[in-house]
Design an enzyme around this catalytic site. Structure first.
Site, PDB file in Angstrom:
ATOM      1  N   TYR A   3       0.837  -1.199   0.000  1.00 21.40           N
ATOM      2  CA  TYR A   3       0.000   0.000   0.000  1.00 21.40           C
ATOM      3  C   TYR A   3       0.874   1.251   0.000  1.00 21.40           C
ATOM      4  CZ  TYR A   3      -3.209   3.588   1.625  1.00 21.40           C
ATOM      5  OH  TYR A   3      -3.927   4.760   1.757  1.00 21.40           O
ATOM      6  N   GLU A  25     -11.181   5.778   5.051  1.00 22.02           N
ATOM      7  CA  GLU A  25     -10.636   6.638   6.115  1.00 22.02           C
ATOM      8  C   GLU A  25     -11.673   6.872   7.211  1.00 22.02           C
ATOM      9  OE1 GLU A  25      -7.634   7.517   6.727  1.00 22.02           O
ATOM     10  OE2 GLU A  25      -6.621   7.297   4.809  1.00 22.02           O
ATOM     11  N   TRP A  33      -4.731   1.532  10.663  1.00 15.44           N
ATOM     12  CA  TRP A  33      -4.913   1.470   9.215  1.00 15.44           C
ATOM     13  C   TRP A  33      -4.758   0.044   8.708  1.00 15.44           C
ATOM     14  CZ3 TRP A  33      -7.582   3.648   5.850  1.00 15.44           C
ATOM     15  CH2 TRP A  33      -7.309   3.538   4.481  1.00 15.44           C
TER      16      TRP A  33
END
Length: 175
Positions: A3, A25, A33
């Site tokens: 990522y 988000e 995350w």
């Protein structure tokens, strides 16, 4: 790592991808995350490939199904906010022609290239993320606090916060 190495910080201008990052988000708020990344494909399946038009039209039956979906974060308020935010997203599209034009207008359609010496120099939010967060909230968005919006800005390449020693820093600055 993939990522970071392939997506994070690369400028995104397509509305569908912007909505994907915004949805992820907002679900990430208060969580790590990596949790969201591990569930990303589950989110893609549960939320119709992040198709905001479909999401905006979700009814109670779909909402109830999402609450029961163990592959995603089953936070009732965040699921409601995804539906709400899809509706607000489309209102901005109608007003500005695209969500991208609205969003990137905050940075004059050009990424901000920060020169960060180390991770400790990266803020959790900025005056700009405060401004965008307030404007989104005024337009009816939920779960778009200033820290969430700054993380979103980083993810979609509005700001380049790769540290100077990172190989991605110069690659992204070129764009």
């Amino acid at each position: 790592m993939a990522y970071h190495d392939e997506e994070w910080g690369v400028p995104v201008y397509e509305d569908l991808r912007l909505f994907e990052f915004l949805l992820l988000e907002t679900f990430q708020a208060g969580l790590s995350w990596i949790t969201i990344l591990r569930k990303r494909e589950n989110f893609r399946n549960a939320f119709d490939a992040f198709d905001y038009v479909k999401i905006a039209a979700y009814d109670e039956k779909k909402y109830d199904a999402l609450i029961l979906d163990q592959g995603i974060i089953r936070n009732k308020l965040k699921i409601r906010s995804a539906i709400n935010n899809a509706q607000a997203f489309m209102k901005i599209q109608n007003e500005y022609g695209s969500f991208s034009d609205y969003l990137w207008g905050f940075v004059k359609h050009k990424p901000i290239n920060n020169r960060r010496a180390d991770l400790g120099a990266i803020p959790a939010n900025t005056e700009l993320s405060n401004t965008i967060s307030k404007d989104l909230k005024k337009r009816g968005f939920k779960f778009v606090g200033t820290t969430v919006i700054y993380a979103f800005m980083q993810a979609v390449g509005m700001v380049n916060d790769h540290v100077e020693s990172c190989f991605r820093d110069n690659e992204i600055m070129i764009q």
